[in-house]
Design a protein around this motif. Sequence first.
Motif, PDB file in Angstrom:
ATOM      1  N   MET A 195      36.447  18.697  -5.160  1.00  0.00           N
ATOM      2  CA  MET A 195      35.389  19.532  -4.587  1.00  0.00           C
ATOM      3  C   MET A 195      35.766  21.014  -4.681  1.00  0.00           C
ATOM      4  O   MET A 195      34.910  21.864  -4.935  1.00  0.00           O
ATOM      5  CB  MET A 195      35.133  19.154  -3.133  1.00  0.00           C
ATOM      6  N   ARG A 196      37.033  21.327  -4.477  1.00  0.00           N
ATOM      7  CA  ARG A 196      37.483  22.717  -4.627  1.00  0.00           C
ATOM      8  C   ARG A 196      37.248  23.205  -6.043  1.00  0.00           C
ATOM      9  O   ARG A 196      36.769  24.334  -6.264  1.00  0.00           O
ATOM     10  CB  ARG A 196      38.966  22.804  -4.256  1.00  0.00           C
ATOM     11  N   LEU A 199      33.486  23.952  -6.321  1.00  0.00           N
ATOM     12  CA  LEU A 199      32.855  24.934  -5.441  1.00  0.00           C
ATOM     13  C   LEU A 199      33.597  26.254  -5.335  1.00  0.00           C
ATOM     14  O   LEU A 199      32.979  27.288  -5.086  1.00  0.00           O
ATOM     15  CB  LEU A 199      32.687  24.335  -4.036  1.00  0.00           C
ATOM     16  N   ALA A 200      34.920  26.224  -5.487  1.00  0.00           N
ATOM     17  CA  ALA A 200      35.719  27.452  -5.343  1.00  0.00           C
ATOM     18  C   ALA A 200      36.956  27.348  -6.219  1.00  0.00           C
ATOM     19  O   ALA A 200      38.086  27.287  -5.715  1.00  0.00           O
ATOM     20  CB  ALA A 200      36.103  27.669  -3.881  1.00  0.00           C
ATOM     21  N   PHE A 208      40.859  26.682   0.633  1.00  0.00           N
ATOM     22  CA  PHE A 208      39.525  26.108   0.497  1.00  0.00           C
ATOM     23  C   PHE A 208      39.181  25.253   1.705  1.00  0.00           C
ATOM     24  O   PHE A 208      38.102  25.388   2.304  1.00  0.00           O
ATOM     25  CB  PHE A 208      39.462  25.269  -0.785  1.00  0.00           C
ATOM     26  N   HIS A 212      36.306  26.125   5.266  1.00  0.00           N
ATOM     27  CA  HIS A 212      35.126  25.446   5.805  1.00  0.00           C
ATOM     28  C   HIS A 212      35.394  24.752   7.138  1.00  0.00           C
ATOM     29  O   HIS A 212      34.462  24.333   7.825  1.00  0.00           O
ATOM     30  CB  HIS A 212      34.455  24.513   4.783  1.00  0.00           C
ATOM     31  N   LEU A 218      29.745  28.425   6.301  1.00  0.00           N
ATOM     32  CA  LEU A 218      30.282  28.109   4.974  1.00  0.00           C
ATOM     33  C   LEU A 218      30.277  26.603   4.758  1.00  0.00           C
ATOM     34  O   LEU A 218      29.936  26.127   3.665  1.00  0.00           O
ATOM     35  CB  LEU A 218      31.698  28.665   4.837  1.00  0.00           C
ATOM     36  N   ARG A 219      30.636  25.853   5.792  1.00  0.00           N
ATOM     37  CA  ARG A 219      30.647  24.393   5.673  1.00  0.00           C
ATOM     38  C   ARG A 219      29.236  23.870   5.373  1.00  0.00           C
ATOM     39  O   ARG A 219      29.055  22.978   4.546  1.00  0.00           O
ATOM     40  CB  ARG A 219      31.192  23.784   6.968  1.00  0.00           C
ATOM     41  N   THR A 221      26.837  25.555   3.901  1.00  0.00           N
ATOM     42  CA  THR A 221      26.510  25.968   2.531  1.00  0.00           C
ATOM     43  C   THR A 221      27.161  25.043   1.518  1.00  0.00           C
ATOM     44  O   THR A 221      26.517  24.600   0.554  1.00  0.00           O
ATOM     45  CB  THR A 221      26.975  27.414   2.285  1.00  0.00           C
ATOM     46  N   ARG A 222      28.437  24.752   1.718  1.00  0.00           N
ATOM     47  CA  ARG A 222      29.126  23.863   0.777  1.00  0.00           C
ATOM     48  C   ARG A 222      28.552  22.451   0.822  1.00  0.00           C
ATOM     49  O   ARG A 222      28.438  21.795  -0.229  1.00  0.00           O
ATOM     50  CB  ARG A 222      30.630  23.844   1.093  1.00  0.00           C
ATOM     51  N   THR A 223      28.187  21.984   2.005  1.00  0.00           N
ATOM     52  CA  THR A 223      27.562  20.668   2.117  1.00  0.00           C
ATOM     53  C   THR A 223      26.238  20.643   1.355  1.00  0.00           C
ATOM     54  O   THR A 223      25.913  19.667   0.671  1.00  0.00           O
ATOM     55  CB  THR A 223      27.358  20.304   3.597  1.00  0.00           C
ATOM     56  N   GLN A 225      25.521  22.421  -1.247  1.00  0.00           N
ATOM     57  CA  GLN A 225      25.874  22.385  -2.667  1.00  0.00           C
ATOM     58  C   GLN A 225      26.271  20.975  -3.102  1.00  0.00           C
ATOM     59  O   GLN A 225      25.900  20.528  -4.200  1.00  0.00           O
ATOM     60  CB  GLN A 225      27.019  23.370  -2.937  1.00  0.00           C
TER      61      GLN A 225
END
Length: 246
Positions: A195-196, A199-200, A208, A212, A218-219, A221-223, A225
């Motif tokens: 996942m890193r 996403l990053a 990373f 989150h 941020l968590r 937003t990443r979820t 994505q």
Amino acid sequence: MAAMDQDLFQTDPVLKRAAGYPYDITPTSFTFNEGEAAPFDPALTHGRYPVIGYGSNQSPLRLRQKYGTAHAPIPVQRGWLADHDVVYSAHFASYGSLPAALRHVEGTSVSIAVNWLDDEQLEIMHGTEWDHYHYARLTNISLRLAEGEVLSEAYVYLCFSGHTVRDGEPIAVEEVVAENRRHKALGQLDALALMRARLAPDAALADFVKAHVADKELRVTRTRQLGDAAIAPRHAAHEVVYKGLE
């Protein structure tokens, strides 16, 4: 992963909790009593709800986090659920992990636990599974308990957020044992690293994960994505009893 990162995931409490999911899954049935795993007492199952635990709800450590040490005993019974596997959900938990989701997979049998909960214990469990899961009753299943009984119905928290994929296929949770597994499996730390990378990619894995955990926005937003790239859940016949947040 760099040796420094590996050391951090073993020593830093935040990172250790994230990477340790689904924690100490026991191979035998037990009674969760006063925060510890005691010998299993089948008599305690009478009159309770059979609730399938397929991720960290199989773990005495996680049950202790949810129920503490002052609680009525909870029988936790090992079993094998036919035509299912445990895969990664498309969301991040508040403590950093990529949590589990139950998926209907014909021909695969997965090792799970049944938490036999009373009304009060069930309400507590609802409060810990509110995000991304709905409480449902599975029907027409084959759940063979370690002590011999076969259940055709049981309750479970089903994930409706989508399932994370690699090469277009769901990713099985390596720490959960399965027979005739159809999907390739990854351990939690490798799943977080994947996942890193998506996403990053420029961030260290430890940074990373900590980001989150510390930042709810941020968590989220990443979820989102993860959800955009996820595959739809696949569930066996069920009836939703209690809806959480999707």
